[in-house]
Motif scaffolding. Structure first.
Motif, mmCIF file in Angstrom:
data_model
loop_
_atom_site.group_PDB
_atom_site.id
_atom_site.type_symbol
_atom_site.label_atom_id
_atom_site.label_comp_id
_atom_site.label_asym_id
_atom_site.label_seq_id
_atom_site.Cartn_x
_atom_site.Cartn_y
_atom_site.Cartn_z
ATOM 1 N N ALA A 167 41.354 47.453 50.141
ATOM 2 C CA ALA A 167 42.927 48.210 49.610
ATOM 3 C C ALA A 167 43.872 47.343 49.227
ATOM 4 O O ALA A 167 44.398 48.390 48.027
ATOM 5 C CB ALA A 167 43.463 49.445 50.546
ATOM 6 N N LEU A 168 44.341 46.435 50.218
ATOM 7 C CA LEU A 168 45.064 45.296 49.394
ATOM 8 C C LEU A 168 44.574 45.038 48.658
ATOM 9 O O LEU A 168 45.487 44.542 46.928
ATOM 10 C CB LEU A 168 45.276 44.207 50.405
ATOM 11 N N LEU A 169 43.597 44.314 48.555
ATOM 12 C CA LEU A 169 43.257 43.461 47.064
ATOM 13 C C LEU A 169 42.592 44.511 45.974
ATOM 14 O O LEU A 169 43.463 44.050 44.561
ATOM 15 C CB LEU A 169 41.523 42.740 47.208
ATOM 16 N N ARG A 222 37.514 35.890 42.876
ATOM 17 C CA ARG A 222 36.913 36.641 41.844
ATOM 18 C C ARG A 222 36.168 37.974 41.266
ATOM 19 O O ARG A 222 36.235 37.784 40.157
ATOM 20 C CB ARG A 222 35.785 35.338 42.069
ATOM 21 N N ALA A 223 36.188 38.675 42.417
ATOM 22 C CA ALA A 223 34.898 40.126 42.634
ATOM 23 C C ALA A 223 36.095 41.059 42.021
ATOM 24 O O ALA A 223 35.807 41.580 41.963
ATOM 25 C CB ALA A 223 34.480 39.744 44.227
ATOM 26 N N LEU A 224 37.156 40.282 42.711
ATOM 27 C CA LEU A 224 38.302 41.715 41.281
ATOM 28 C C LEU A 224 38.485 41.193 39.703
ATOM 29 O O LEU A 224 39.422 42.491 39.226
ATOM 30 C CB LEU A 224 39.420 41.453 41.993
ATOM 31 N N GLY A 225 37.568 40.070 38.938
ATOM 32 C CA GLY A 225 37.582 39.805 37.540
ATOM 33 C C GLY A 225 39.051 39.286 37.495
ATOM 34 O O GLY A 225 38.820 38.601 36.288
ATOM 35 N N PHE A 226 38.912 38.140 38.836
ATOM 36 C CA PHE A 226 40.118 37.275 38.340
ATOM 37 C C PHE A 226 39.149 35.453 37.977
ATOM 38 O O PHE A 226 38.259 35.480 38.261
ATOM 39 C CB PHE A 226 41.114 36.625 39.249
#
Length: 259
Positions: A167-169, A222-226
């Protein structure tokens, strides 16, 4: 504490609240690892705010003129007040913290800083950093989606209950505008932290046993799209070694991709 299969389970939130509540009232030298900040930006900040700030890096160095900044776990407000000067009168800074004593310290200092720099662009909100999507009394989200340019944090993400990390990420990703940035100073470790260390309230609230593994921290962002995710700062020597596990300070930076 709640009862776990092997006895009482640590209530991480309670452990953090108790320790940081006390640290807001009286300086604690053992919390996190101190770093040097630009002295010229500290001059306008009340001494008690500077003394009761606890961090492990300087994420404010990645803030720019005109930014809208979200400071997760803003504590005494020191990082937010530094950012207030960097972003200027056309920028804005929002601090989020759940500890009432820390919020009081920051809110009392806010008008003092505003008078000294000549404008007011900082506000502090009460809330959990993993629940930025919590509704306010007016029905709006605590932090609206796509509303900030940069999310920063200073030695706070490791204090969040592991069950709330997803949830934080997700909330960090949600609140950022296109091409938004992150600058996260935190403690990471070189191997998994065993369960018995995670159950130690002093090690948890002391930024130790909730640490991300060093490679996993990069991978999760990275998995979040950064993109361009890296450690802009990484201490060569460990800050602490506990049962052979090395804990060191890093500052993770990245830019949200277009996808």
């Amino acid at each position: 504490m709640s009862e776990g299969c092997c006895g009482p389970a640590l209530d991480q939130t309670q452990a953090v609240e108790q320790r940081y509540g006390a640290a807001a009232l009286e300086q604690e030298a053992c919390l996190c690892t101190p770093v040097a900040f630009d002295a010229s930006l500290l001059k306008v900040i009340p001494e008690e705010v500077v003394e009761r700030d606890y961090g492990c890096g300087d994420p404010t160095r990645w803030v720019r003129l005109g930014d809208t900044v979200l400071d997760l776990g803003s504590g005494s407000g020191k990082n937010a007040f530094i950012c207030a000067q960097v972003v200027g009168g056309d920028g804005a800074v929002i601090g989020v913290d759940r500890n009432a004593d820390m919020l009081e310290l920051a809110r009392v200092a806010a008008p003092v800083v505003a008078e000294r720099i000549g404008y007011s662009n900082v506000r502090f909100l009460e809330g959990a950093i993993e629940a930025l999507d919590a509704p306010t009394p007016t029905g709006e989200l605590l932090i609206p989606s796509a509303s900030v340019d940069v999310v920063l944090s200073n030695c706070v993400l490791n204090l969040v209950n592991p069950s709330a990390r997803s949830a934080l990420l997700a909330n960090i990703r949600r609140v950022l505008r296109p091409s938004g940035r992150v600058a996260i100073s935190d403690i990471v470790c070189d191997r998994p932290v065993p369960q018995h260390l995670q159950q130690d309230p002093d090690l948890w609230s002391g930024c130790i046993s909730g640490a991300w593994e060093e490679d996993a921290f990069l991978a999760d962002f990275r998995a979040l799209g950064f993109e361009d995710v890296s450690y802009a700062d990484r201490s060569e020597k460990p800050w602490r070694v506990v049962e052979g596990i090395e804990f060191r300070a890093v500052t993770l930076t990245g830019v949200l991709g277009a996808g």
